[in-house]
Design a protein around this motif. Structure first.
Motif, PDB file in Angstrom:
ATOM      1  N   LEU A  87       0.824  -1.205   0.000  1.00 59.67           N
ATOM      2  CA  LEU A  87       0.000   0.000   0.000  1.00 59.67           C
ATOM      3  C   LEU A  87       0.861   1.258   0.000  1.00 59.67           C
ATOM      4  O   LEU A  87       0.586   2.208  -0.745  1.00 59.67           O
ATOM      5  N   GLY A  88       1.918   1.275   0.820  1.00 62.28           N
ATOM      6  CA  GLY A  88       2.786   2.439   0.863  1.00 62.28           C
ATOM      7  C   GLY A  88       3.456   2.707  -0.468  1.00 62.28           C
ATOM      8  O   GLY A  88       3.539   3.856  -0.923  1.00 62.28           O
ATOM      9  N   ALA A  89       3.918   1.647  -1.122  1.00 59.44           N
ATOM     10  CA  ALA A  89       4.570   1.808  -2.418  1.00 59.44           C
ATOM     11  C   ALA A  89       3.588   2.291  -3.472  1.00 59.44           C
ATOM     12  O   ALA A  89       3.913   3.145  -4.305  1.00 59.44           O
ATOM     13  N   ARG A  90       2.352   1.760  -3.453  1.00 51.41           N
ATOM     14  CA  ARG A  90       1.355   2.155  -4.444  1.00 51.41           C
ATOM     15  C   ARG A  90       0.961   3.619  -4.262  1.00 51.41           C
ATOM     16  O   ARG A  90       0.864   4.380  -5.231  1.00 51.41           O
ATOM     17  N   ILE A  91       0.737   4.049  -3.015  1.00 52.69           N
ATOM     18  CA  ILE A  91       0.340   5.440  -2.758  1.00 52.69           C
ATOM     19  C   ILE A  91       1.444   6.398  -3.193  1.00 52.69           C
ATOM     20  O   ILE A  91       1.186   7.412  -3.858  1.00 52.69           O
ATOM     21  N   SER A  92       2.681   6.089  -2.819  1.00 53.57           N
ATOM     22  CA  SER A  92       3.798   6.983  -3.148  1.00 53.57           C
ATOM     23  C   SER A  92       4.015   7.068  -4.652  1.00 53.57           C
ATOM     24  O   SER A  92       4.213   8.164  -5.206  1.00 53.57           O
ATOM     25  N   ALA A  93       3.977   5.922  -5.328  1.00 54.45           N
ATOM     26  CA  ALA A  93       4.196   5.930  -6.776  1.00 54.45           C
ATOM     27  C   ALA A  93       3.095   6.699  -7.495  1.00 54.45           C
ATOM     28  O   ALA A  93       3.367   7.490  -8.412  1.00 54.45           O
ATOM     29  N   ASN A  94       1.849   6.496  -7.091  1.00 47.47           N
ATOM     30  CA  ASN A  94       0.739   7.201  -7.739  1.00 47.47           C
ATOM     31  C   ASN A  94       0.803   8.703  -7.498  1.00 47.47           C
ATOM     32  O   ASN A  94       0.465   9.504  -8.374  1.00 47.47           O
ATOM     33  N   ALA A  95       1.239   9.104  -6.302  1.00 46.50           N
ATOM     34  CA  ALA A  95       1.311  10.533  -5.987  1.00 46.50           C
ATOM     35  C   ALA A  95       2.347  11.252  -6.837  1.00 46.50           C
ATOM     36  O   ALA A  95       2.243  12.463  -7.075  1.00 46.50           O
ATOM     37  N   LEU A  96       3.340  10.505  -7.306  1.00 46.89           N
ATOM     38  CA  LEU A  96       4.409  11.117  -8.099  1.00 46.89           C
ATOM     39  C   LEU A  96       4.135  11.088  -9.599  1.00 46.89           C
ATOM     40  O   LEU A  96       4.873  11.694 -10.368  1.00 46.89           O
ATOM     41  N   LYS A  97       3.066  10.377 -10.004  1.00 50.75           N
ATOM     42  CA  LYS A  97       2.748  10.297 -11.427  1.00 50.75           C
ATOM     43  C   LYS A  97       2.232  11.643 -11.931  1.00 50.75           C
ATOM     44  O   LYS A  97       1.499  12.340 -11.231  1.00 50.75           O
ATOM     45  N   ARG A  98       2.602  11.996 -13.150  1.00 46.33           N
ATOM     46  CA  ARG A  98       2.116  13.225 -13.766  1.00 46.33           C
ATOM     47  C   ARG A  98       1.386  12.961 -15.077  1.00 46.33           C
ATOM     48  O   ARG A  98       0.810  13.863 -15.646  1.00 46.33           O
ATOM     49  N   GLN A  99       1.410  11.735 -15.563  1.00 50.22           N
ATOM     50  CA  GLN A  99       0.681  11.416 -16.770  1.00 50.22           C
ATOM     51  C   GLN A  99      -0.813  11.294 -16.461  1.00 50.22           C
ATOM     52  O   GLN A  99      -1.192  10.882 -15.363  1.00 50.22           O
TER      53      GLN A  99
END
Length: 419
Positions: A87-99
């Motif tokens: 969950l932590g990895a998914r939240i962090s990765a999604n928050a950094l997406k700009r596409q």
């Protein structure tokens, strides 16, 4: 505790607030997030130090001890660590997406009282702490000239009657937004605007299995959830029995890997079988299981968890190994089936009884006289969330410690059989 001027120690003061933070509102969530680790446990006194206190100080210390046992610190388990990492990895990765692509979500499945909600909220709160610090407590996407409430995380419970309108209203209630007399399209638009204007990057919907997919309204609600994922939001769904609820197509676990396998989409009775793939492909499904007791590794993990609980107890006659030696680990597993919530309830009730009777320690004989009662749960608590409480012979076997013994398939089945 601080030593007093004349010898006897003074009890560390503490405050018991009568208001419980309501995480279903932005204000309540923020209050819980900043205070979730603020509780200070009672001083760990032995009987000699306790007797030096004045009668009033003893009364305050007993009250502080009761508060400590009622607020045991959240402990990670090997199972919750796996959920936290994903969950932590998914939240962090999604928050950094700009596409402008759909953000993958996470579904957390597990039985009642296993810590699903607390694990998810702790991960989300930790992310929000870092996100706010990174952006100096400001919304990086705020509309110029406005002072919108910045809420990186939103938490809501799925309404008992789960309809698209009900889900929208629950999300809008978190922000305190007005939604009176709105049509469904207006509500959907309001939700999308609220998520965007408040800088929300994580939306947690609890009790998601209130959605029963045999109803057309629930299928519409699922379509609504999918649409929210296109709003640059990580959608976190929490529930009991998710694989069989229809949120994902019925699957089976691979006995070798434990991974849930879904059959390919086909033409069945569903009004849109192919659309189901939009859910299973957009979500990671993770299971939060209870402790087991069928291998040496599992027994070691259970005993380590008990050691963490033991260190938090404030009983005057507590001795090292009170919960971790002899037959106590096996006994506690038999009473709770390895479910952390039931363990917490049994330990809390046992400590209350130990203080009231003056025993000041926990034993199997004492715990035998206590029932685990879940009848005082809030009325809003799902019946499906209440785990089955183990019954049968409570008496631990006397004699040598068998906790770390190797077990044959026959004895393993007997040990782990829970009524």
């Amino acid at each position: 505790m601080n030593p007093g001027p004349a010898g006897p120690a003074r009890v560390t003061p503490f405050v018991l607030s009568g208001v419980t933070a309501d995480r279903e509102t932005a204000e309540g969530w923020a209050r819980w997030r900043v205070t979730r680790h603020a509780f200070v446990a009672a001083p760990d006194l032995d009987l000699a130090a306790y007797r030096l206190l004045s009668p009033r100080a003893r009364g305050l210390h007993d009250l502080h001890r009761a508060a400590t046992h009622a607020n045991l610190a959240f402990q990670e388990t090997p199972m919750s660590v796996a959920v936290t990492r994903l969950l932590g990895a998914r939240i962090s990765a999604n928050a950094l997406k700009r596409q402008p692509t759909t953000r993958a979500g996470v579904m957390i499945n597990g039985g009642g009282y296993q810590g699903k909600t607390e694990t998810a909220c702790e991960v989300a709160a930790s992310f929000e702490d870092q996100w706010l610090d990174l952006h100096a407590q400001l919304n990086p996407d705020a509309v110029p000239g406005t002072r919108d409430l910045h809420a990186p995380v939103a938490y809501a419970q799925t309404p008992v009657t789960a309809t698209p309108k009900g889900i929208c209203e629950a999300v809008l209630d978190f922000y305190g937004a007005d939604h009176a007399k709105m049509t469904l399209p207006q509500l959907v638009q309001q939700v999308r605007a609220a998520l965007r204007d408040h800088g929300t990057t994580v939306l947690i919907l609890d009790d998601i299995t209130r959605l029963k997919m045999h109803r057309e309204a629930d299928q519409d609600a699922l379509d609504l959830l999918r649409s929210l994922m296109s709003m640059n939001v990580t959608l976190v769904l929490i529930g009991v029995g998710i694989p069989g609820s229809g949120l994902l197509r019925e699957g089976r676990r691979d006995p070798r890997t434990g991974v849930l396998l879904n059959p390919p989409a086909g033409r069945g009775k569903s009004y849109n079988d192919e659309a189901a793939t939009q859910t299973e492909r957009r979500f990671d499904l993770v299971h939060l299981d209870p402790f087991s007791f069928d291998t040496p590794k599992a027994k070691t993990a259970w005993t380590a968890h008990l050691a963490g609980v033991e260190q938090q107890l404030r009983l005057l006659d507590r001795t090292p190994g009170m919960l971790t030696t002899g037959t106590m680990p096996e006994y506690l597993f038999r009473r709770t089936a390895g479910i952390v919530g039931l363990l917490e309830r049994l330990i809390e009730d046992g400590c209350t009884d130990a203080i009231d009777t003056g025993a000041e320690r926990l034993t199997t004989d004492q715990l035998d006289g206590l029932d685990i009662n879940l009848g005082n749960l809030p009325a809003t608590h799902l019946v499906d969330e209440r785990p089955a409480i183990p019954t049968g012979d409570r008496t631990a076997r006397k004699g040598r410690n068998t906790v770390f013994d190797e077990q044959t398939p026959t004895t393993a089945a007997a040990t782990t059989a829970i009524a």
